[in-house]
Design a protein around this motif. Structure first.
Motif, PDB file in Angstrom:
ATOM      1  N   VAL A 287       0.834  -1.202   0.000  1.00  0.00           N
ATOM      2  CA  VAL A 287       0.000   0.000   0.000  1.00  0.00           C
ATOM      3  C   VAL A 287       0.869   1.253   0.000  1.00  0.00           C
ATOM      4  O   VAL A 287       0.639   2.187  -0.780  1.00  0.00           O
ATOM      5  N   VAL A 288       1.896   1.280   0.852  1.00  0.00           N
ATOM      6  CA  VAL A 288       2.795   2.436   0.899  1.00  0.00           C
ATOM      7  C   VAL A 288       3.507   2.612  -0.440  1.00  0.00           C
ATOM      8  O   VAL A 288       3.616   3.724  -0.959  1.00  0.00           O
ATOM      9  N   THR A 289       3.976   1.513  -1.022  1.00  0.00           N
ATOM     10  CA  THR A 289       4.643   1.568  -2.332  1.00  0.00           C
ATOM     11  C   THR A 289       3.697   2.117  -3.390  1.00  0.00           C
ATOM     12  O   THR A 289       4.079   2.990  -4.181  1.00  0.00           O
ATOM     13  N   ALA A 290       2.472   1.617  -3.425  1.00  0.00           N
ATOM     14  CA  ALA A 290       1.494   2.086  -4.419  1.00  0.00           C
ATOM     15  C   ALA A 290       1.157   3.562  -4.223  1.00  0.00           C
ATOM     16  O   ALA A 290       1.070   4.318  -5.206  1.00  0.00           O
ATOM     17  N   LEU A 291       0.995   3.985  -2.987  1.00  0.00           N
ATOM     18  CA  LEU A 291       0.684   5.395  -2.723  1.00  0.00           C
ATOM     19  C   LEU A 291       1.832   6.305  -3.144  1.00  0.00           C
ATOM     20  O   LEU A 291       1.614   7.342  -3.782  1.00  0.00           O
ATOM     21  N   LEU A 292       3.048   5.920  -2.800  1.00  0.00           N
ATOM     22  CA  LEU A 292       4.196   6.738  -3.178  1.00  0.00           C
ATOM     23  C   LEU A 292       4.405   6.744  -4.689  1.00  0.00           C
ATOM     24  O   LEU A 292       4.784   7.772  -5.263  1.00  0.00           O
ATOM     25  N   ALA A 293       4.151   5.615  -5.347  1.00  0.00           N
ATOM     26  CA  ALA A 293       4.263   5.564  -6.807  1.00  0.00           C
ATOM     27  C   ALA A 293       3.213   6.471  -7.451  1.00  0.00           C
ATOM     28  O   ALA A 293       3.507   7.179  -8.426  1.00  0.00           O
ATOM     29  N   SER A 294       2.005   6.475  -6.907  1.00  0.00           N
ATOM     30  CA  SER A 294       0.943   7.354  -7.423  1.00  0.00           C
ATOM     31  C   SER A 294       1.315   8.816  -7.239  1.00  0.00           C
ATOM     32  O   SER A 294       1.154   9.633  -8.154  1.00  0.00           O
ATOM     33  N   PHE A 295       1.824   9.137  -6.071  1.00  0.00           N
ATOM     34  CA  PHE A 295       2.241  10.508  -5.796  1.00  0.00           C
ATOM     35  C   PHE A 295       3.398  10.904  -6.713  1.00  0.00           C
ATOM     36  O   PHE A 295       3.430  12.018  -7.247  1.00  0.00           O
ATOM     37  N   SER A 296       4.326   9.991  -6.943  1.00  0.00           N
ATOM     38  CA  SER A 296       5.450  10.250  -7.841  1.00  0.00           C
ATOM     39  C   SER A 296       4.956  10.497  -9.266  1.00  0.00           C
ATOM     40  O   SER A 296       5.452  11.398  -9.954  1.00  0.00           O
ATOM     41  N   TYR A 297       3.968   9.713  -9.701  1.00  0.00           N
ATOM     42  CA  TYR A 297       3.404   9.903 -11.047  1.00  0.00           C
ATOM     43  C   TYR A 297       2.734  11.275 -11.167  1.00  0.00           C
ATOM     44  O   TYR A 297       2.899  11.966 -12.170  1.00  0.00           O
ATOM     45  N   ILE A 298       2.004  11.670 -10.145  1.00  0.00           N
ATOM     46  CA  ILE A 298       1.353  12.990 -10.171  1.00  0.00           C
ATOM     47  C   ILE A 298       2.408  14.091 -10.264  1.00  0.00           C
ATOM     48  O   ILE A 298       2.264  15.045 -11.027  1.00  0.00           O
ATOM     49  N   LEU A 299       3.485  13.939  -9.506  1.00  0.00           N
ATOM     50  CA  LEU A 299       4.537  14.955  -9.526  1.00  0.00           C
ATOM     51  C   LEU A 299       5.270  15.023 -10.864  1.00  0.00           C
ATOM     52  O   LEU A 299       5.729  16.097 -11.262  1.00  0.00           O
ATOM     53  N   ILE A 300       5.371  13.895 -11.567  1.00  0.00           N
ATOM     54  CA  ILE A 300       6.037  13.928 -12.876  1.00  0.00           C
ATOM     55  C   ILE A 300       5.208  14.715 -13.893  1.00  0.00           C
ATOM     56  O   ILE A 300       5.742  15.271 -14.841  1.00  0.00           O
ATOM     57  N   LEU A 301       3.910  14.780 -13.656  1.00  0.00           N
ATOM     58  CA  LEU A 301       3.029  15.552 -14.546  1.00  0.00           C
ATOM     59  C   LEU A 301       3.166  17.061 -14.319  1.00  0.00           C
ATOM     60  O   LEU A 301       2.796  17.857 -15.182  1.00  0.00           O
ATOM     61  N   LEU A 302       3.679  17.448 -13.158  1.00  0.00           N
ATOM     62  CA  LEU A 302       3.824  18.862 -12.816  1.00  0.00           C
ATOM     63  C   LEU A 302       5.236  19.357 -13.135  1.00  0.00           C
ATOM     64  O   LEU A 302       5.897  19.989 -12.325  1.00  0.00           O
ATOM     65  N   ASP A 303       5.686  19.070 -14.337  1.00  0.00           N
ATOM     66  CA  ASP A 303       7.041  19.440 -14.739  1.00  0.00           C
ATOM     67  C   ASP A 303       7.053  20.826 -15.367  1.00  0.00           C
ATOM     68  O   ASP A 303       6.024  21.354 -15.777  1.00  0.00           O
ATOM     69  N   PHE A 304       8.226  21.439 -15.392  1.00  0.00           N
ATOM     70  CA  PHE A 304       8.369  22.760 -15.986  1.00  0.00           C
ATOM     71  C   PHE A 304       9.797  22.953 -16.491  1.00  0.00           C
ATOM     72  O   PHE A 304      10.738  22.354 -15.963  1.00  0.00           O
ATOM     73  N   SER A 305       9.931  23.779 -17.517  1.00  0.00           N
ATOM     74  CA  SER A 305      11.243  24.080 -18.101  1.00  0.00           C
ATOM     75  C   SER A 305      11.994  25.049 -17.202  1.00  0.00           C
ATOM     76  O   SER A 305      11.397  25.962 -16.629  1.00  0.00           O
TER      77      SER A 305
END
Length: 189
Positions: free
Chosen positions: A10-28
């Motif tokens: 569960v912790v792994t899945a939650l952190l992976a989900s959070f990591s995926y969300i953060l990868i979408l918030l990228d900027f130059s």
């Protein structure tokens, strides 16, 4: 008593989900090299590594990169980018983890961050010079208008220096804020 498998999953899945969300918030961060984008998706990977160990960190990075690959169209360009991101995350997590686990001090954590940053910058420079950038150029069939050497020197290296500083800073602050609750939970379990 150790953490249950279910709790770790569960912790792994939650952190992976959070990591995926953060990868979408990228900027130059470098206008001349607009395709190099900063994101903080490595922070949950590092937190997972410190809570559950390096295998969990690798798993979180793999899930994040796989989700991003599938959701961004699953084409060859996405495959190259996400594979590179996964390898970079794995290279980045090991020195920090092992230095801090050697002796849990701020000094070791900072040394680990320095070693991780150095490892990532060297790897990404060499990989971009010999493999990644030529692969992108081959697949896209285009010329960036500057020699690969200059691209690495004036784009890849500065970008990775800035990224390492930013990710390390956010991770350090986050980890230090979470550390008391992590230690309390370890004592209870």
């Amino acid at each position: 008593m150790r953490k249950s498998k279910t709790e770790k999953m569960v912790v792994t899945a939650l952190l992976a989900s959070f990591s995926y969300i953060l990868i979408l918030l990228d900027f130059s961060i470098l206008p001349t090299f607009g395709w190099l984008k900063l994101d903080f998706s490595d922070v949950p990977i590092l937190i997972g590594t410190f809570i559950l160990g390096p295998l969990a960190g690798i798993t979180i990075a793999f899930i994040r990169s796989t989700l991003n690959f599938m959701m961004s169209g699953a084409d060859i360009l996405s495959l190259i980018g996400n594979l590179t991101g996964f390898i970079a995350s794995v290279i980045f997590l090991f020195p920090i983890y092992y230095m801090e686990k050697k002796e849990s001090t701020n000094k070791n954590l900072l040394i680990g961050m320095g070693l991780s940053s150095f490892s990532l910058i060297v790897f990404m420079s060499i990989a971009n010079y010999f493999v990644i950038t030529p692969l992108y150029m081959s697949v896209l069939g285009m010329d960036f208008g500057i020699p690969i050497r200059d691209m690495v020197l004036f784009g890849i290296i500065p970008f990775n220096v800035i990224k390492c500083i930013a990710v390390n800073l956010v991770f350090f602050v986050t980890y230090k804020k979470l550390l008391p609750s992590i230690e309390r939970k370890r004592r209870l379990i």
